[in-house]
Design an enzyme around this catalytic site. Structure first.
Site, PDB file in Angstrom:
ATOM      1  N   ARG A 172       0.824  -1.201   0.000  1.00 27.78           N
ATOM      2  CA  ARG A 172       0.000   0.000   0.000  1.00 27.78           C
ATOM      3  C   ARG A 172       0.863   1.257   0.000  1.00 27.78           C
ATOM      4  O   ARG A 172       0.564   2.236  -0.688  1.00 27.78           O
ATOM      5  CB  ARG A 172      -0.921   0.008   1.216  1.00 27.78           C
ATOM      6  CG  ARG A 172      -1.925   1.138   1.198  1.00 27.78           C
ATOM      7  CD  ARG A 172      -2.784   1.218   2.447  1.00 27.78           C
ATOM      8  NE  ARG A 172      -3.934   2.050   2.170  1.00 27.78           N
ATOM      9  CZ  ARG A 172      -5.172   1.599   1.975  1.00 27.78           C
ATOM     10  NH1 ARG A 172      -5.411   0.319   2.038  1.00 27.78           N
ATOM     11  NH2 ARG A 172      -6.155   2.422   1.701  1.00 27.78           N
ATOM     12  N   ASP A 198     -11.159   8.296   3.636  1.00 30.95           N
ATOM     13  CA  ASP A 198     -11.397   9.685   4.019  1.00 30.95           C
ATOM     14  C   ASP A 198     -11.269  10.547   2.768  1.00 30.95           C
ATOM     15  O   ASP A 198     -10.196  10.632   2.165  1.00 30.95           O
ATOM     16  CB  ASP A 198     -10.373  10.118   5.073  1.00 30.95           C
ATOM     17  CG  ASP A 198     -10.503  11.597   5.433  1.00 30.95           C
ATOM     18  OD1 ASP A 198     -11.554  12.196   5.135  1.00 30.95           O
ATOM     19  OD2 ASP A 198      -9.542  12.141   6.008  1.00 30.95           O
ATOM     20  N   CYS A 239     -27.294   2.349 -11.230  1.00 30.17           N
ATOM     21  CA  CYS A 239     -28.686   2.471 -10.802  1.00 30.17           C
ATOM     22  C   CYS A 239     -28.905   1.901  -9.408  1.00 30.17           C
ATOM     23  O   CYS A 239     -30.032   1.856  -8.926  1.00 30.17           O
ATOM     24  CB  CYS A 239     -29.606   1.783 -11.806  1.00 30.17           C
ATOM     25  SG  CYS A 239     -29.304   0.016 -11.966  1.00 30.17           S
TER      26      CYS A 239
END
Length: 299
Positions: free
Chosen positions: A174, A221, A247
């Protein structure tokens, strides 16, 4: 494993770190001499003994990652070490992961303290458990906080392991990719919510990416979202909800922002969108995946 092997890495440098391994994957690891794996239950130890008896080592995963993986170090791990010994499996060391984007510095301290306790247990049983995997999930878009994490880990390693001959590795996936991407979306529609006096109170924006695309990780965030418009924007900001393009009525990205009054065609930019975004996205409802555009920032 296949991708890493094709990149030229030899099997002895690869760790099969998934705690729950399908037999076909375990057989593939055996064929390519990938001998180190991670376990967190007695069932995985029996699986290794039965289907990969010549594996060199196992890492005991001693820190829980949510409720899905890991084992309780104080109650389960010693029993796993004893079971591994009875099954004549080697143990290389310990592995933990405090969770993605963890901001609790003390979690790393506790984890390394536990790793040292298990190291001592292994020593008493004749194991040289000198391998410590400190996990990953580190922020890639907040360098200052990453420095705090690094300082905490370094000082904890000194405190709990001192001059012990350990080999420490990490999984900073990450960290490497998070800040590499900024997602730019276009506002395709809007809805203005007014009170009984006709005063504008809140605004809904619909954009061309959503939770079935790059926003599948909805726990992010988004307070640092940027906006771009060719129109003059008012100084006043309004309570804002941002919806995705499908949708599905649950395709909501965020509803706690305050933004100025934007227009159809304006752009919203979301930084630090390189991890767990495009790699997880689908084309649900026929919505295409975002295009990746490379650019070089000029000094």
């Amino acid at each position: 494993m296949q991708m890493v092997l094709e990149a030229g890495v030899t099997g002895d440098r690869i760790i099969f770190a998934h705690p729950c391994k399908p037999l076909s994957h375990l057989q593939y690891a055996q064929q390519h001499q990938i001998n180190i794996s991670t376990v967190d239950t007695e069932f995985e130890l029996f699986k290794l003994k039965q289907h990969f008896p010549n594996s060199d080592d196992a890492k005991i995963c001693g820190w829980p990652l949510g409720k899905k993986f890991g084992c309780e170090a104080q109650t389960d791990t010693a029993a796993l070490i004893l079971l591994a010994r009875s099954l004549q499996l080697k143990i290389a060391g310990t592995s933990f992961h405090v969770g993605c984007e963890c901001e609790d510095l003390e979690a790393f301290v506790r984890a390394l303290s536990t790793a040292r306790e298990l190291y001592d247990v292994g020593k008493m049983l004749g194991y040289d458990m000198n391998f410590v995997d400190i996990g990953g999930g580190y922020h890639g878009g907040n360098n200052e906080f990453f420095k705090k994490i690094a300082k905490t880990i370094s000082s904890s390693l000194d405190l709990y392991f001192g001059n012990e001959p350990i080999k420490c590795i990490s999984e900073p996936g990450r960290y490497f990719v998070e800040a590499a991407f900024t997602l730019v979306c276009k506002i395709t529609g809007k809805r203005e919510m007014r009170n009984a006096l006709g005063q504008l109170e809140s605004i809904m924006y619909f954009i061309n990416d959503g939770k079935y695309g790059s926003f599948i990780d909805t726990g992010r965030d988004f307070s640092n979202v940027m906006y771009f418009s060719e129109n003059h924007l008012e100084q006043q900001k309004y309570k804002t909800t941002i919806w995705g393009p499908t949708c599905d009525s649950t395709d909501k990205i965020v509803d706690n922002l305050y933004l100025p009054r934007l227009h159809r065609g304006d752009l919203l930019a979301f930084p630090n969108m390189g991890a767990y975004t495009l790699c997880l996205a689908s084309k649900f409802n026929g919505i295409p995946l975002p295009k990746v555009v490379y650019y070089q920032q000029q000094n």
